[in-house]
Structure formats: structure tokens, C-alpha cells
Design a protein around this motif. Structure first.
Motif, short mmCIF file in Angstrom:
data_model
loop_
_atom_site.label_atom_id
_atom_site.label_comp_id
_atom_site.label_asym_id
_atom_site.label_seq_id
_atom_site.Cartn_x
_atom_site.Cartn_y
_atom_site.Cartn_z
N THR A 2 61.42 -68.06 -5.62
CA THR A 2 60.47 -68.88 -6.39
C THR A 2 60.63 -70.34 -5.97
OG1 THR A 2 62.15 -68.95 -8.13
CG2 THR A 2 60.29 -67.45 -8.47
N LYS A 3 59.62 -71.13 -6.29
CA LYS A 3 59.70 -72.53 -5.91
C LYS A 3 59.29 -73.39 -7.08
CE LYS A 3 58.34 -75.79 -2.41
NZ LYS A 3 57.10 -76.47 -1.99
N ASP A 4 60.10 -74.40 -7.36
CA ASP A 4 59.62 -75.41 -8.29
C ASP A 4 59.97 -76.75 -7.71
OD1 ASP A 4 61.96 -76.73 -10.06
OD2 ASP A 4 62.51 -74.66 -9.47
N GLU A 9 60.58 -79.26 -5.27
CA GLU A 9 60.82 -79.14 -3.84
C GLU A 9 61.85 -78.06 -3.49
OE1 GLU A 9 59.01 -80.69 -1.36
OE2 GLU A 9 57.87 -81.03 -3.19
N SER A 61 56.88 -69.35 6.51
CA SER A 61 56.49 -68.09 7.14
C SER A 61 57.68 -67.47 7.89
CB SER A 61 55.31 -68.28 8.07
OG SER A 61 55.62 -69.31 9.00
N ASP A 73 56.64 -66.35 -3.95
CA ASP A 73 55.47 -67.13 -4.38
C ASP A 73 54.56 -67.35 -3.19
OD1 ASP A 73 56.64 -67.25 -6.78
OD2 ASP A 73 57.00 -69.43 -6.81
N GLU A 74 53.25 -67.40 -3.47
CA GLU A 74 52.27 -67.60 -2.39
C GLU A 74 52.59 -68.86 -1.59
OE1 GLU A 74 49.91 -65.74 -1.09
OE2 GLU A 74 50.68 -64.20 -2.48
N GLN A 75 52.99 -69.89 -2.33
CA GLN A 75 53.26 -71.19 -1.69
C GLN A 75 54.38 -71.08 -0.66
OE1 GLN A 75 54.10 -74.21 -4.57
NE2 GLN A 75 53.79 -75.87 -3.07
N ILE A 76 55.41 -70.32 -1.00
CA ILE A 76 56.53 -70.18 -0.08
C ILE A 76 56.07 -69.44 1.17
CG2 ILE A 76 58.90 -69.36 0.22
CD1 ILE A 76 59.17 -69.34 -2.79
N LYS A 77 55.24 -68.42 0.93
CA LYS A 77 54.76 -67.65 2.08
C LYS A 77 54.09 -68.57 3.09
CE LYS A 77 53.99 -63.18 -0.14
NZ LYS A 77 52.94 -62.32 -0.71
N GLU A 78 53.32 -69.56 2.58
CA GLU A 78 52.64 -70.48 3.49
C GLU A 78 53.62 -71.42 4.16
OE1 GLU A 78 49.60 -72.45 1.21
OE2 GLU A 78 48.75 -70.48 0.68
N GLU A 79 54.49 -71.99 3.34
CA GLU A 79 55.38 -73.02 3.88
C GLU A 79 56.54 -72.45 4.68
OE1 GLU A 79 56.60 -75.31 0.53
OE2 GLU A 79 54.54 -75.92 0.06
#
Ligand code: ATP
Ligand code: MG
Lengths: 344, 285
Positions: A96-98, A100, A62, A54-60
Motif C-alpha cells: 500500500t502507499k500513503d 510518499e 512496475s 495499489d494501482e498507483q504503485i503498479k504505475e510507479e
């Protein structure tokens, strides 16, 4: 019956002194030893890792991206599944992230051994846990389900192939050499002026091939997977597999007056018949035309007999295919031999 | 016993006949000889009679039964000796006979006794691959009589055998005939034909040109011959000349007038000379 027994005894006496017989008898021992001591339990090919995040994981996270530097990044789970179908030596991880938690799903091809799987799972868990900032919710595994050889060690997976090569393909060669020794020595003419029938003459040779096939299979199985009830099942399939292989050898031999001419076609036939063996090894290669070759059901039914997966109908249907095609070839060769007895 | 009528056979299925309109009859208990040079169609005829070659055209009657497709009963009553020694080289002599005996539904002879008959008793336990050519031929000969055949087909039974062995084989053939066996004998050896056969057929290029007993033939064509030895330019020459043929008479006259004669004998015509005279062909070409 007296006649058939005499024919069979003669085939055993003459056949066992044929130089080809030694090859046919040594091959299973060699194959068995090969499986046992030379071929590794696992193949070590370069494994391709496919990941989707997920894009969010990529940011958080790295750091995770860095950890999977050599991996091939794809957009989605379905993209991974598509890519995996094209590369047998690959597995995929979907992050994937949901809320937290980060979830990881590892997708296997299905043939990986438990040992291999554990290694992958452990590494994924380790990577996720390297930073304690986020909660980790375990790792889920799924299978692509394209093929499921589950946990059979690689070397043993080869056993069905070797059994097919023994009764069907080597029998093809041996019966051809036996027929040509009868043709070249013209002993077939002495039989031709006796009350014996061509059918008995050929059937006795087919039976001899079957016996050799059983012997060869016994050696291979004893050295590898062991002799159990599966051996009896394999022998049951072998009756028909051997009828097919030997009858094909008979039919080809009936058209030629010298072994050198016939051997070309015997070799061509055995090569064509071994294509399904390739499909068995490389599951991604399975064109429909391969499946119409009798060695295909032969291979898969022997595989089922040794490594049951619950799909036992394949044994029945393959026996049917082999019995029908084998019987047809046998009848054709009887007709052909009746016509060409003294030619050449 | 056997009636063959207008038999034809072409290997190429065309007008090129290896057997061309052949008809003959064999009486029960008779030794019938097929005499002809190599390629005449002798073996082809025998192979049709023994069911090894399909019958293309013509009829064969054995004991009144048409044998277009010979059946088990027929194969049980015939014995066949082949031109080429076709035995299992990897089996012993005795194993070869034992195997062949089991193919029959009728009573068979004891393999060992048969081997003794053809003087192979000592070699019976040896592999046939170690047999000499003559031994192999005797083995095939012995095998051909294992089912005590009523009709016996012999293709060149004595070719390549030494004189002693050949006469042993000839003795067995005559002995079998005395017991009532009907024999079809194929040969290009005129002595065998002369000695053994009650009647012979001359065959050349697939055609029979004549059938008669050797005795009748000699009476019919039995002009006498003169063998003359003379010295010509210091060399001893031999010439065999007919005393009937105009050409030969002239030649004899010439020799007598011009050269120094050493010896001169008259003899009877041989079967071969009669063969040449009738067919215009020699037996050994
Ligand atoms: N299998 C065959 N295929 C084609 N032609 C053949 C075959 N066998 C024989 N012939 C031909 O048929 C003719 C007759 O042959 P056959 O063998 O009957 O002669 P034969 O009288 O037995 O001669 P020999 O004394 O050499 O045994 C010959 O011209 C021969 O070349
Ligand atoms: Mg011949």
C-alpha cells in the motif's frame, strides 16, 4: 487382589510371547527414529505467493510487478486472506502507499517457522529497496490466524500422531489377538469355571495394554521431544485413551468366534479412527463429524500436553470424553463376554 | 448332592434340543457316569452344570441350593476337566497350575505335587506347547483338582491316553472318591464307565434312556453271549451271538450245522452291548 495380580502376570507372560507384541514394541522405536532422522524439520512444498498492490504503485513501481512475476495478483487484502484459507501452502503480501512511502504487509498462515518467515521478510525488503526513489517504511507481518502451530518443527509435529497410533490403535489389534488366543485355545473356559470374574479378566488385559502404551510413548518421546513434565501429562491422557482403544478392541472381539472375521472390523475401526489424524496434518480438512471421534480430542490433547499453547481446557475435556466413551465400551464388552463365553 | 430336573438346552433357541428333558440325581461321594455316543449332549449337560452355558429351562439343585446363576462359592467347590486340553501353551506346566491356583479363594494343592501325581514332574518346567497330547490332557486333569473340589466334573478324562497312563488316572479318580469327592464323569468309553462308575446314565440324542449301576444292568440285561470261531470258505470267522435273542439263536444254529467250528466260549454281556440293546445305538458312531 491376589487374583488380579496373577491375571496380570499371566497376561504379561503370555502377551509378551505374542508375535504382535514384537510389532507393538518395535513400532515406537521405528517411529522415533523416523521422526529423528528421516522426516525433515520443514516440508518443502511449492509455496504460492499472493500479492495485492495499489494501482498507483503498479504505475510507479512496475519493477516490483516484474519481480513478482510468478505471484498470483489479487485485488485486495481480503481477497488474499480468502485465497490463503484455501491453500495452506501460501502466503500473501499487500503493498500500500500513503504519501510518499510504500508499506508492505506480509500475511503468514501461522505455522511457518521463524526461519521461513525471515527469508520471506528479507526478500520483500530487498525488493522494495531496489529502487531508492521512494521511501520504504519497513515490513509489517500479520497472521491469518486460522491455525497457529507457530514454530514447532515439522518432524516433531508428528509426535502426537504417533502416540495416538501407539496406545489407541495398536492396542486395539493386540488386545484382539490376546482375546482370540484365549477363545481359540479355550483357556477362557477354564477361567469361566473358576471364581474369577469376567471384569477382572478383561481389566487385566486393559492394564497390560496401558503399560505397553506408556512404554511405547516413553520410547517415542525420549527419541524426539524428550521426557519432561509433558510425559506425565501424556501418560495421564493415555490412561483414558488406552481404556477407549482397548475396550473397543474387546467389544469387537466379543462378537466373533475367529480372529480373521474380527480383524476386518478391527481394521475398519482403526481406519475410521485415523481420519482425525489426517485433519491434524491438513488443517483445511476438518469436517464436524471428525470431531466427534474420540481420536480427535485424544490427538489435540496430547498435542497440547507436549506443545502447550495455553489452551489447557482441551486436556480436561478430552479426558472426560475418553473416560466416558471408554468406560461405556468396557461395560458393554463385559456384558457381551458374559453372554458369549462358550459360544463357538 | 446334585439334583437335575427336566433340563433342556437348545443352542439355536428353538425346539432342536441338544439336551432334552434330562433329570438325574447324584449322591454325595458317588461317581456318576454319563455314557453316550458323540453328540449325545454329554458336554452340553456338563457345561450347564458348571455354569459355562446359561440355564434355559429346568432346575439344578446343589446341596439344596438352586444354582440358576452359580456364584463364587460354587466355583470354589467345583473342579472341571475339559474334553479339549485348554492350557496356556506359552506358559510352562507349572506356570499354568500356579496361575490357576491363584484364582481360588479356598486352599489349593501344591502344583508340583499335582504334577508328580500325573507323572509330569519332569516336564513341569517345559512350555506346554512342547507337551504331547497325552501330557496336555494330564495337565488339564491335574489342574481340575487344584482347588480340592468337592464336586469334580471330568469330561473324557482318559480318552487318547495309553493304557498305563489311563490306569494311573483311574487310580487317582478312585482315590479322590474314597476321600469323599462327588464325581460327574462323561465318557463314551464303556470300560471306564463299567470300571469306575457307581451308576451310569445312558444318553442318546439329548435324552436319558436309563440310569442304573453297571452291576444291576448286567443282572437285568445280563443274558449270556457266545463267541464262536468257525471256518467259512477257508477263512476264519468270528461271531458274537446272544443265547436269548431268537434271531441270534437261529444264526448260531445255522453256523453249527453248516461250518467247521474251531472254538466256542460264553461270556457276559458288556456295557456296550447293553447300551445297544437299550438305546438301539452304538457308542462309537
Ligand atoms: N457350541 C455349540 N453350538 C451349537 N451346537 C452345539 C454346540 N456344541 C454342541 N452342539 C451340538 O449339541 C449336540 C450335543 O453336543 P455335545 O458336545 O454336548 O455332545 P457330547 O455328548 O459331549 O459329544 P462328544 O462325545 O463328541 O463330546 C450336538 O448335536 C452338537 O452338534
Ligand atoms: Mg463332549
Amino acid at each position: 487382589m491376589k487374583r488380579f495380580f496373577a491375571l496380570f502376570k499371566r497376561d504379561m507372560l503370555v502377551g509378551s510371547k505374542n508375535y504382535f507384541f514384537i510389532i507393538v514394541m518395535l513400532t515406537p522405536i521405528l517411529l522415533g527414529l523416523l521422526v529423528r532422522f528421516v522426516i525433515p524439520e520443514e516440508t518443502s512444498t511449492q509455496v504460492q505467493v499472493l500479492i495485492a498492490m495499489d494501482e498507483q504503485i503498479k504505475e510507479e513501481r512496475s519493477d516490483l510487478l516484474h519481480l513478482y512475476d510468478g505471484a498470483n495478483q489479487l485485488d485486495s487484502k481480503s481477497a488474499i486472506q480468502e485465497a490463503m484459507k484455501k491453500d495452506v501452502n501460501s502466503y500473501g503480501i499487500v503493498f500500500t502507499k500513503d504519501n510518499e512511502s510504500i508499506h508492505a504487509e506480509v500475511i503468514f498462515q501461522g505455522y511457518e517457522s521463524q526461519k521461513q518467515r525471515n527469508l520471506v521478510l528479507q526478500s520483500v525488503e530487498m525488493m522494495l529497496n531496489s529502487d531508492q526513489v521512494m521511501q520504504v517504511d519497513g515490513v509489517k507481518t500479520t497472521e491469518l490466524g486460522q491455525y497457529s502451530k507457530t514454530t514447532i518443527p515439522f518432524n516433531l509435529q508428528l509426535v502426537p500422531i504417533f502416540i495416538v497410533m501407539e496406545p489407541a490403535l495398536l492396542g486395539l489389534f493386540l488386545i484382539a489377538t490376546m482375546i482370540f488366543s484365549e477363545k481359540e485355545e479355550k483357556t477362557i473356559l477354564a477361567y469361566g469355571v473358576s471364581p474369577g470374574k469376567i471384569t477382572e479378566f478383561l481389566l487385566s488385559k486393559v492394564l497390560f495394554m496401558f503399560l505397553l502404551g506408556v512404554l511405547g510413548t516413553f520410547v517415542i518421546m525420549a527419541l524426539t521431544v524428550g521426557i519432561g513434565t509433558s510425559f506425565l501429562k501424556v501418560v495421564g491422557i493415555l490412561v483414558f485413551a488406552n481404556l477407549f482403544g482397548a475396550s473397543l478392541g474387546l467389544l469387537i472381539s466379543s462378537f466373533f468366534d475367529s480372529i480373521s472375521k474380527a480383524m476386518i472390523w478391527v481394521v475398519v475401526a482403526s481406519m475410521v479412527l485415523s481420519f482425525p489424524l489426517v485433519a491434524f496434518m491438513i488443517p483445511t480438512f476438518a469436517p464436524a463429524w471428525l470431531k466427534i471421534m474420540p481420536t480427535y480430542p485424544m490427538l489435540y490433547s496430547i498435542n497440547e500436553a507436549i506443545f502447550p499453547s495455553g489452551n489447557s481446557t482441551i486436556i480436561g475435556s478430552s479426558i472426560l470424553i475418553l473416560a466416558v466413551s471408554g468406560l461405556l465400551l468396557f461395560i458393554l464388552s463385559v456384558v457381551s463376554y458374559k453372554k458369549t463365553l462358550v459360544r463357538g | 448332592m446334585i439334583q437335575v430336573n427336566q433340563l433342556y438346552h437348545s443352542y439355536k433357541h428353538n425346539k432342536d434340543y441338544a439336551v432334552n428333558n434330562v433329570s438325574f440325581e447324584i449322591q454325595e461321594g458317588e461317581i456318576f457316569g454319563f455314557l453316550g455316543p458323540s453328540g449325545a449332549g454329554k458336554s452340553t449337560t456338563q457345561n450347564i452344570l458348571t455354569g459355562l452355558l446359561p440355564m434355559q429351562k429346568g432346575t439344578i439343585n446343589v446341596n439344596g441350593l438352586d444354582i440358576k446363576k452359580p456364584n463364587r462359592d460354587y466355583f470354589n467347590t467345583i473342579g472341571v476337566s475339559f474334553e479339549r486340553a485348554n492350557v496356556y501353551k506359552k506358559l510352562t506346566g507349572i506356570q499354568n497350575l500356579e496361575f490357576h491356583a491363584k484364582m481360588y479363594d479356598v486352599e489349593t494343592d501344591d502344583p508340583m505335587k499335582l504334577l508328580e501325581k500325573v507323572d509330569l514332574a519332569d516336564a513341569g518346567g517345559k512350555k506346554a506347547s512342547d507337551f504331547s497330547k497325552g501330557m496336555l490332557q494330564r495337565l488339564v486333569f491335574a489342574r481340575s483338582m487344584i482347588n480340592k473340589p468337592k464336586i469334580w466334573f471330568l469330561d473324557e478324562p482318559t480318552s487318547g491316553l495309553d493304557p498305563a497312563t489311563a490306569s494311573r488316572i483311574k487310580a487317582i479318580i478312585t482315590e479322590k472318591q474314597k476321600k469323599g469327592t462327588t464325581i460327574f464323569l462323561t465318557t463314551h468309553n464303556m470300560y471306564i464307565a463299567d470300571e469306575l462308575c457307581d451308576r451310569v446314565a445312558f444318553i442318546v440324542d439329548g435324552k436319558i434312556s436309563l440310569i442304573d449301576s453297571p452291576r444291576n444292568l448286567k443282572i437285568k440285561y445280563g443274558e449270556r453271549f457266545i463267541t464262536v470261531e468257525y471256518i467259512k470258505k477257508g477263512n476264519l470267522m468270528t461271531e458274537r451271538l446272544s443265547i436269548v435273542e431268537q434271531k441270534d439263536k437261529a444264526k448260531l444254529n445255522h453256523i453249527v450245522n453248516n461250518y467247521d467250528i474251531q472254538t466256542m466260549h460264553t461270556n457276559e454281556a458288556t456295557l456296550e452291548e447293553i447300551f445297544i440293546k437299550v438305546t438301539g445305538r452304538g457308542l462309537l458312531e
